[in-house]
Motif scaffolding. Sequence first.
Motif, PDB file in Angstrom:
ATOM      1  N   UNK A 140       5.892  -3.679   0.985  1.00 50.98           N
ATOM      2  CA  UNK A 140       4.522  -4.110   1.420  1.00 50.98           C
ATOM      3  C   UNK A 140       3.536  -3.237   1.725  1.00 50.98           C
ATOM      4  N   UNK A 141       3.343  -2.118   1.142  1.00 50.41           N
ATOM      5  CA  UNK A 141       2.324  -1.209   1.342  1.00 50.41           C
ATOM      6  C   UNK A 141       2.961   0.248   1.609  1.00 50.41           C
ATOM      7  N   UNK A 142       2.120   1.410   1.926  1.00 46.72           N
ATOM      8  CA  UNK A 142       2.478   2.725   2.125  1.00 46.72           C
ATOM      9  C   UNK A 142       3.435   2.986   3.415  1.00 46.72           C
ATOM     10  N   UNK A 180       0.987   9.859  -2.745  1.00 42.42           N
ATOM     11  CA  UNK A 180       0.098   9.921  -4.003  1.00 42.42           C
ATOM     12  C   UNK A 180       0.978   9.108  -5.098  1.00 42.42           C
ATOM     13  N   UNK A 181       2.184   8.800  -5.117  1.00 45.49           N
ATOM     14  CA  UNK A 181       2.818   8.380  -6.391  1.00 45.49           C
ATOM     15  C   UNK A 181       2.791   6.724  -6.341  1.00 45.49           C
ATOM     16  N   UNK A 182       2.793   6.299  -5.304  1.00 48.21           N
ATOM     17  CA  UNK A 182       3.053   4.689  -5.189  1.00 48.21           C
ATOM     18  C   UNK A 182       1.712   3.912  -5.830  1.00 48.21           C
ATOM     19  N   UNK A 183       0.569   4.409  -5.317  1.00 43.23           N
ATOM     20  CA  UNK A 183      -0.679   3.804  -6.074  1.00 43.23           C
ATOM     21  C   UNK A 183      -0.583   4.041  -7.659  1.00 43.23           C
ATOM     22  N   UNK A 196       1.747  -5.504  -9.935  1.00 49.71           N
ATOM     23  CA  UNK A 196       1.873  -4.224  -9.417  1.00 49.71           C
ATOM     24  C   UNK A 196       3.135  -3.933  -8.371  1.00 49.71           C
ATOM     25  N   UNK A 197       3.827  -5.057  -8.187  1.00 49.51           N
ATOM     26  CA  UNK A 197       4.805  -5.079  -7.128  1.00 49.51           C
ATOM     27  C   UNK A 197       5.764  -3.999  -7.533  1.00 49.51           C
ATOM     28  N   UNK A 198       6.446  -3.118  -6.187  1.00 53.61           N
ATOM     29  CA  UNK A 198       7.051  -2.259  -6.240  1.00 53.61           C
ATOM     30  C   UNK A 198       8.371  -2.228  -5.339  1.00 53.61           C
ATOM     31  N   UNK A 199       9.352  -1.447  -5.647  1.00 57.94           N
ATOM     32  CA  UNK A 199      10.384  -1.453  -4.516  1.00 57.94           C
ATOM     33  C   UNK A 199      10.746   0.047  -4.470  1.00 57.94           C
TER      34      UNK A 199
END
Length: 463
Positions: A140-142, A180-183, A196-199
Motif C-alpha cells: 500500500x504505497x511507496x 521510480x519503478x513502482x509507479x 494496478x495492485x503490486x507486491x
Amino acid sequence: MAIRRIFVANRGEIAVRIIRAARELGIATVQAFSAADRDMLAARLADVAVPVGPAHATKSYLNKEAMLKAALDHGCDAVHPGYGFLSENAEFAEMVEKAGLVFIGPKAETIRAMGDKATARLMAAQAGVPTVPGSEGRIEGIDEARRVAETIGYPVMIKASAGGGGRGIRVAGTAADLDKLIPQASAEALAAFGDGGLYLERFVPRARHVEVQILGDGENVIHAYERECSLQRHRQKVWEEAPAACLSPAVREALCESAVRLAKSVSYRGAGTLEYLYDDDRGDFFFIEMNTRIQVEHPVSEMITGVDLVREMIRVAAGEKLSLSQEQVKVSGHAIEVRINAEDPARGFMPAPGAITSLSVPGGMGVRFDTMLYQGYSIPPFYDSLLGKLIVWDTDRRMALLRLARALSELKVEGVPTTAALHLALANDPQVAAGSVHTRWLEDWLQAHPLVPADARPLPLTA
C-alpha cells in the motif's frame, strides 16, 4: 451433466486444439470469431462459427456479454475459454455458470483467489508451500514498499498482482529505483489488467522457471509432473521442456507434491499450473503464482505422460471424476516445445502479420505441430503473434534436441518472417545442450547474437 455443445471463446491454435478434443468426445463446437478472424482455421473446423464483434479484442474476444449471448443463442451448454482473453476472468466464469452453462475451468471463486498473485502467495504459505520472501499481500504505497525491500534485501522484484505475460514487472536494485519503478509498474498493470495492485519479492538473479501441471475434479487432484520454461525473452516464454532436467528426483517429488497440496486446498477443478522459481545454486524452490487455465506449453506434459489435458478438462467440467490416478501417470522420455511466432528476430522481434504463401509442416515419429496456419491464410495484425507450437518427443533430452533441430529444418513458413531460425540456433547451442540456462540467459545470448539469419540451417549432427 452431459456436455453436447461447447462454445469456444478464443481464437488461434488453442481454439483448434479445443475443437479437436471436443470432436474426439463426440461434442459439437461453436467457434467465436471477430471481424478479423472470419477465415481462421478454427472457424473452418468448428460445426458452427459465430461473429462476436469487431477486430479489436476489447469489442470481441474480451466482450463478456457478447460471448455469453452468442453461446446462449446457439444452444451451447458449456464454454471453453482457452488461455488468455477471458480464461482467468472470474466475472465471466460467474456469468457463464449463472446462465446455466458449464465453465470449462475452475470455479469463479478459485479463479478470484488464485488469480490475484498476492493472495495466492498467502494461500500457498498457509498450505505450507515455500514462497519467495516478499510482501504479505499487496503493498500500500511507496513507504510500505521501502520497508519490505529493506527487510528482504535488494534487489527486489516489483510484480503486478493481477494478470501475467511479464507485464507490470520491474527489478529495483536500490531505494531510488523502487521510487521510480513502482509507479511505472502500477500504470502498466492498470493498463493491461485493469488493476494496478503490486507486491514485492526478493529477486533471484540466476533462477530457473519450473512449473507443475495439475488436474483436479473439485475433490481429487493429481499432477502430470513438471516443465522447465527458463528460456524467456522480456519474461515471455519462448521454449519449454518436460521434465525439468535440472531437478533431482527428491526435489521433483517435493515440488510436485507441494503443487498438489496447494491445488487441493482450493478444491481445484480442471487443468492448472503452479509456477515456481528454482534456485539452481542452492537447490531451493519457491512458489510464485498459479495459472487457473490450460497453458500454451501444455503439450510437452501431454507428450511425456500420454494424458490428454484438454479432453480431461472437458470431462471433469461435466461432473466426471478424474479418469486416472496419480500412480497411473508415468513419465516417458523428454519433450521440447518451441513457439513459432510471426516476428522478425533480425529486427528486434518486430511482429510481422501477412499472408502465408507457402507452408510445409515437419512430420515423423515424435513430432507434433499445433497451429492455426494453412496456406493462403492472412495473419491479422490485432492479436498475439503466436502462429503455432512445434513439439518434439524422444527417449531422452539429447535425442529430443536432435529431433527438434531436424524438425525445425523441415518447417517452412513463407510469406512472413518467423522465430524458427532463432530456435534452430538455440537447438544447436552448446550451453542449451548442457542445460546451463536461467531466466535471464536468453537476453544475454541475444546480445551476443543480435541477428539470426532467416536462412539459418542446422549444424552437422551426430548421433
